[in-house]
Design a protein around this motif. Structure first.
Motif, PDB file in Angstrom:
ATOM      1  N   UNK A  20     -15.147   4.801  20.537  1.00  0.00           N
ATOM      2  CA  UNK A  20     -13.947   5.558  20.915  1.00  0.00           C
ATOM      3  C   UNK A  20     -12.695   4.879  20.376  1.00  0.00           C
ATOM      4  N   UNK A  21     -12.641   3.539  20.483  1.00  0.00           N
ATOM      5  CA  UNK A  21     -11.467   2.790  20.031  1.00  0.00           C
ATOM      6  C   UNK A  21     -11.271   2.957  18.529  1.00  0.00           C
ATOM      7  N   UNK A  22     -12.372   2.905  17.777  1.00  0.00           N
ATOM      8  CA  UNK A  22     -12.287   3.052  16.324  1.00  0.00           C
ATOM      9  C   UNK A  22     -11.802   4.450  15.947  1.00  0.00           C
ATOM     10  N   UNK A  23     -12.379   5.470  16.591  1.00  0.00           N
ATOM     11  CA  UNK A  23     -12.033   6.852  16.258  1.00  0.00           C
ATOM     12  C   UNK A  23     -10.619   7.191  16.693  1.00  0.00           C
ATOM     13  N   UNK A  24     -10.239   6.761  17.890  1.00  0.00           N
ATOM     14  CA  UNK A  24      -8.964   7.184  18.474  1.00  0.00           C
ATOM     15  C   UNK A  24      -7.788   6.302  18.074  1.00  0.00           C
ATOM     16  N   UNK A  25      -8.052   5.018  17.806  1.00  0.00           N
ATOM     17  CA  UNK A  25      -6.951   4.084  17.588  1.00  0.00           C
ATOM     18  C   UNK A  25      -6.857   3.529  16.170  1.00  0.00           C
ATOM     19  N   UNK A  26      -7.987   3.387  15.497  1.00  0.00           N
ATOM     20  CA  UNK A  26      -7.958   2.720  14.196  1.00  0.00           C
ATOM     21  C   UNK A  26      -8.027   3.693  13.021  1.00  0.00           C
ATOM     22  N   UNK A  27      -8.888   4.683  13.086  1.00  0.00           N
ATOM     23  CA  UNK A  27      -8.955   5.646  11.985  1.00  0.00           C
ATOM     24  C   UNK A  27      -7.627   6.372  11.767  1.00  0.00           C
ATOM     25  N   UNK A  28      -6.903   6.773  12.840  1.00  0.00           N
ATOM     26  CA  UNK A  28      -5.606   7.436  12.618  1.00  0.00           C
ATOM     27  C   UNK A  28      -4.577   6.556  11.922  1.00  0.00           C
ATOM     28  N   UNK A  29      -4.799   5.237  11.875  1.00  0.00           N
ATOM     29  CA  UNK A  29      -3.822   4.356  11.234  1.00  0.00           C
ATOM     30  C   UNK A  29      -3.740   4.594   9.732  1.00  0.00           C
ATOM     31  N   UNK A  30      -4.760   5.237   9.146  1.00  0.00           N
ATOM     32  CA  UNK A  30      -4.660   5.604   7.739  1.00  0.00           C
ATOM     33  C   UNK A  30      -3.531   6.617   7.526  1.00  0.00           C
ATOM     34  N   UNK A  31      -3.171   7.328   8.603  1.00  0.00           N
ATOM     35  CA  UNK A  31      -2.089   8.301   8.505  1.00  0.00           C
ATOM     36  C   UNK A  31      -0.719   7.688   8.375  1.00  0.00           C
ATOM     37  N   UNK A  32      -0.627   6.356   8.510  1.00  0.00           N
ATOM     38  CA  UNK A  32       0.670   5.695   8.352  1.00  0.00           C
ATOM     39  C   UNK A  32       1.246   5.906   6.959  1.00  0.00           C
ATOM     40  N   UNK A  33       0.376   6.217   6.014  1.00  0.00           N
ATOM     41  CA  UNK A  33       0.847   6.448   4.646  1.00  0.00           C
ATOM     42  C   UNK A  33       1.804   7.634   4.572  1.00  0.00           C
ATOM     43  N   UNK A  34       1.709   8.543   5.577  1.00  0.00           N
ATOM     44  CA  UNK A  34       2.592   9.712   5.603  1.00  0.00           C
ATOM     45  C   UNK A  34       4.055   9.281   5.680  1.00  0.00           C
ATOM     46  N   UNK A  35       4.313   8.156   6.353  1.00  0.00           N
ATOM     47  CA  UNK A  35       5.685   7.677   6.517  1.00  0.00           C
ATOM     48  C   UNK A  35       6.318   7.285   5.186  1.00  0.00           C
ATOM     49  N   UNK A  36       5.512   7.079   4.163  1.00  0.00           N
ATOM     50  CA  UNK A  36       6.031   6.636   2.871  1.00  0.00           C
ATOM     51  C   UNK A  36       5.868   7.700   1.779  1.00  0.00           C
ATOM     52  N   UNK A  37       5.570   8.930   2.193  1.00  0.00           N
ATOM     53  CA  UNK A  37       5.359   9.994   1.218  1.00  0.00           C
ATOM     54  C   UNK A  37       6.201  11.222   1.544  1.00  0.00           C
ATOM     55  N   UNK A 270       6.898  10.618  11.049  1.00  0.00           N
ATOM     56  CA  UNK A 270       5.947   9.516  10.952  1.00  0.00           C
ATOM     57  C   UNK A 270       6.664   8.189  10.744  1.00  0.00           C
ATOM     58  N   UNK A 271       7.731   8.212   9.961  1.00  0.00           N
ATOM     59  CA  UNK A 271       8.508   6.999   9.736  1.00  0.00           C
ATOM     60  C   UNK A 271       9.114   6.498  11.040  1.00  0.00           C
TER      61      UNK A 271
END
Length: 301
Positions: A20-37, A270-271
């Motif tokens: 649950x921690x990986x799916x809910x907390x860590x995988x979404x961190x790949x979305x941080x790239x949105x803040x720079x695009x 996101x930024x």
């Protein structure tokens, strides 16, 4: 390996939580790239143009940057301090209620506001403060010989209103946590204190508060980590998104939400979220270091 084999059942029990921690907390961190695009849905997130820190500029270059930052920090600082004092005080008082039926009743009553949706809270506040039908203007003000107040057009009253609403809604939850910590204190400490002639106040200051300090520190650190976040419903739903109140009700979260509605730019949103998270993370590390340093210094003496 022997320890792993010995505690294998416990590790198996932890597996669902890790997943649950990986799916809910860590995988979404790949979305941080949105803040720079500059997100273009026709291209997709990965193929969208890279804009670096451009999405962060609107937070710092806008004329409201200082206002929303000030409001966010000051409100959350006040909430942390006031809620802590009141919650600990109420928890100590509830611990003194000896009849279990009454104690459980009081706990349930003070916890109910925490379970109420902020949308409903907003309408409850409206029922109290409405200029035409509000209880305060129709009942309280005439009794005090005062003229009705247009609450939703006077920004100066809202720091106090929002603070009171926040206390009413969250103190019950914090109180239950501190009460659980107080109940876990060994009664022998209090018995020894009574034998030595300690008053109730001395028992509270020398036994209760010192022994629940670790819980207080943990809860405070968690709140400090979100000091750049604001409860969106409190600052958006309760003031009913009234423009006249923006000087005292506009915070980072509501500002970003309105900007997202107007511009539809999720990169900017996101930024802002990344900025809040990074600052909160740094504040948690600093606070934790200060607390650890203080504890180590006290241990030396």
């Amino acid at each position: 390996m022997r320890k792993i084999w010995r505690y294998a059942p416990l590790f198996v029990m932890v597996i669902p939580e890790i997943i649950y921690l990986i799916i809910n907390n860590y995988l979404p961190m790949f979305g941080l790239i949105i803040a720079f695009k500059d997100v273009n849905f026709t291209k997709g997130i990965w193929a969208s143009d890279w804009v670096g820190f451009k999405n962060f500029e609107y937070l710092f270059k806008t004329s409201d940057a200082m206002l929303i930052t000030r409001n966010t920090i000051l409100y959350n600082t006040a909430f942390i301090i006031i809620n802590l004092i009141i919650a600990v005080g109420v928890a100590i008082l509830l611990n003194e209620v000896k009849k279990k039926l009454f104690a459980r009743f009081y706990q349930s009553v003070i916890l109910i506001p925490y379970l109420i949706s902020m949308v409903i809270v907003g309408y409850l506040v409206l029922a109290m403060l409405s200029g035409e039908t509000g209880y305060i203007n129709k009942q309280i003000m005439p009794m005090l010989g005062m003229d009705p107040i247009s609450w939703y057009s006077e920004a100066k009253y809202w720091p106090y209103i929002l603070t009171l609403v926040n206390i009413w809604k969250h103190v019950g939850y914090l109180c239950v946590i501190y009460l659980a910590a107080i109940i876990g204190i060994d009664p022998e400490y209090y018995e020894a204190a009574r034998i030595d002639g300690a008053s109730k106040w001395q028992q509270i200051t020398n036994i209760t508060i010192p022994l629940i300090t670790p819980v207080i520190v943990i809860m405070t650190l968690l709140q400090i980590g979100r000091i750049f976040y604001s409860e969106f419903g409190l600052f958006y739903q309760v003031p009913l998104d009234t423009g006249a109140l923006f000087p005292t009700t506009n915070v980072i979260d509501t500002y970003v939400y309105r900007a997202l509605l107007r511009l539809g730019d999720i990169g900017m949103s996101s930024a802002a979220g990344l900025y809040q998270s990074v600052v909160g993370f740094i504040l948690v590390l600093i606070s934790n270091y200060v607390v650890s340093k203080r504890n180590s210094d006290n241990a030396l003496f």
